[in-house]
Write an enzyme that holds these catalytic residues in place. Structure first.
Site, PDB file in Angstrom:
ATOM      1  N   LYS A 213       2.356  67.722  26.306  1.00 31.95           N
ATOM      2  CA  LYS A 213       0.992  67.661  26.847  1.00 31.95           C
ATOM      3  C   LYS A 213       0.961  67.775  28.373  1.00 31.95           C
ATOM      4  CE  LYS A 213       0.994  62.611  26.144  1.00 31.95           C
ATOM      5  NZ  LYS A 213       2.147  62.590  25.207  1.00 31.95           N
ATOM      6  N   THR A 214       1.966  67.221  29.063  1.00 31.51           N
ATOM      7  CA  THR A 214       1.962  67.298  30.523  1.00 31.51           C
ATOM      8  C   THR A 214       2.084  68.744  30.988  1.00 31.51           C
ATOM      9  OG1 THR A 214       2.896  65.081  30.772  1.00 31.51           O
ATOM     10  CG2 THR A 214       3.147  66.582  32.632  1.00 31.51           C
TER      11      THR A 214
ATOM     12  N   GLU B 222      -4.847  65.308  30.796  1.00 32.78           N
ATOM     13  CA  GLU B 222      -3.829  64.912  29.836  1.00 32.78           C
ATOM     14  C   GLU B 222      -4.314  63.671  29.103  1.00 32.78           C
ATOM     15  OE1 GLU B 222       0.834  63.412  29.763  1.00 32.78           O
ATOM     16  OE2 GLU B 222       0.086  64.565  31.460  1.00 32.78           O
TER      17      GLU B 222
END
Length: 465
Positions: A124-125, A168
């Site tokens: 996700k980052t 995020e």
């Protein structure tokens, strides 16, 4: 955004953030400073990020003490702040408004036309970073908050004057349920953070609950290659006919299909991506690994939905050089390259080491790994051993406890004794010496883990020199 700034100031007043040195809370602090709020903060250690907040006008303290609250109206806390912390206890005594970091972030999202929330057990980052970088590169001027610093953007959070907010969304404590997204990306869904959820089924249900937050005509983008994310897409197509659901991946049934993944001679990575009838393009990236091709495909889907020209979006993605601690190049000494990666789940470690193996080429891959959390090590030690066996040599540090107390019988040796290549457990200084002793020109060394192993990259380079 001036109207929203006035509303936010009236709603929150003066804000004090506890754990402000952490990447998540510091992002909220930066956004609130961008809105013009009066901001103060504290953390147990004086971390580099805090200097930047001081320069922006925030009142920053090292150590926790009741007087640090000053005349705050609202307190924002990270997940590690608990009763017994003197500032937290003082905020409760005064009856101040106390918000979790995610609630503070959600307050900064309001007023934007389109909130894009990017979630997943891993990836996700980087996916959030790719999406924010792409939108900013094409002139969309997004607001964003990411769980790592983005070198190409110079920060991990910024308030833009466009209509998009890219964030995020952390699932570790289910706090992503505090957001109100219009677009959701789910990179994958796997069992993790079982100290919070208890069961894998509860993890999967949290992602269903998250997807249910989408409004009518909201967009859900899921990775078709991941069983958990693909199942989520299937469930939402069945239960929410009012949603738009798209998938991406190397799977034949993906809506945006990737194929022919390859490493190029110039060190870049590419794949063909196609969708619909006749739409075929080349995705060309500076960041390594098949997993990053997937992440970029997800970001591209957001760009297309936002009306960005496909060629412009692809050019922007091609210029992305990575996020901090995501296969980050730390330097080269004596012909040995050193990379650092935040991977702390077996799937992440596998992806990172596959990328490291490609970068090593004919050389050897040496991994210095620090397990993160006793509970995660207990749950996944066999899988970690399997993932680490992709390296030529493995050196382990003791488990980084973070918020946890030790669990009897759980130690790094559980992993080391099951790795299929030479593996040893050492204290940090001995670990550095051991890795350097085995490394030769042309080899790659990776420091891997979510703890303080990241600080050993510089020591490795010094020792190699």
């Amino acid at each position: 955004m001036s109207k929203r700034a006035d509303e936010l100031n009236a709603e929150l007043g003066k804000v004090h953030l506890m754990g402000v040195g952490g990447v998540g809370v510091s992002a909220v602090a930066r956004l609130m400073l961008d809105y013009g709020l009066s901001v103060s903060g504290s953390d147990a250690k004086d971390l580099p990020v805090m200097d930047g907040l001081r320069e922006r006008g925030a009142r920053i303290h090292v150590g926790y003490a009741p007087e640090n609250l000053g005349d705050a109206d609202t307190v924002v806390i990270s997940s590690i702040i608990k009763p017994g912390n003197p500032e937290y206890d003082e905020a409760v005594r005064r009856g101040l408004r106390i918000l979790h970091r995610s609630q503070g972030l959600e307050a900064t999202m309001r007023g934007h036309d389109r909130v894009v929330a990017i979630a997943g057990t891993h990836g996700k980052t980087t996916t959030t970073s790719l999406t924010a970088h792409m939108l900013k590169s094409v002139g969309a001027v997004p607001s964003f908050a990411v769980g790592a610093n983005i070198p190409s953007l110079g920060t991990n959070a910024e308030l833009g004057n466009g209509g998009y907010f890219v964030a995020e969304a952390d699932e570790s404590d289910a706090s992503f349920l505090n957001y109100r997204p219009d677009v959701i990306i789910v990179t994958n869904v796997e069992a993790d953070h079982l100290d919070h959820y208890g069961t894998a089924e509860a993890v999967h249900q949290a992602f269903v609950d998250f997807a249910q937050l989408l409004p009518e005509d909201g967009l859900l983008i899921c990775c078709a290659d991941d069983p958990g994310a693909n199942e989520l897409a299937h469930k939402m197509r069945q239960s929410r006919s009012d949603l738009r659901v798209q998938t991406y991946g190397f799977s034949d049934h993906a809506d945006r299909r990737l194929s022919d993944a390859r490493a190029l001679d110039n060190g870049r990575f590419a794949a063909t991506i196609e969708w619909g009838s006749g739409q075929e393009h080349i995705l060309n990236l500076a960041v390594p690994g098949q997993h990053n091709l997937l992440n970029a495909a997800a970001a591209l889907s957001v760009g297309i939905d936002a009306g960005v020209d496909v060629d412009d979006a692809l050019e922007a993605l091609a210029g992305f050089t990575g996020a901090a601690r995501r296969f980050e190049f730390k330097g080269e000494a004596d012909g040995v390259r050193v990379y650092d990666d935040y991977a702390h789940h077996p799937t992440e470690v596998t992806a990172a080491l596959k990328a490291g193996r490609v970068m090593a080429g004919e050389g050897k891959l040496h991994v210095l790994f620090q397990p993160h959390l006793f509970s995660r090590t207990k749950e996944f030690y066999r899988q970690f051993a399997s993932a680490l066996s992709l390296a030529d040599t493995v050196t382990l540090l003791e488990i980084y406890p973070a918020r946890e107390e030790p669990i009897e019988g759980v130690a790094s040796e559980l992993i080391a004794e099951r790795v299929e290549v030479p593996a040893h457990v050492f204290a940090p200084e001995a670990a550095v010496a051991h890795v350097v002793e085995n490394a030769e020109p042309g080899d790659v060394i990776m420091t891997v883990g979510a703890g303080d192993v990241t600080y050993l990259g510089g020591r490795l380079l010094d020792a190699l020199s």
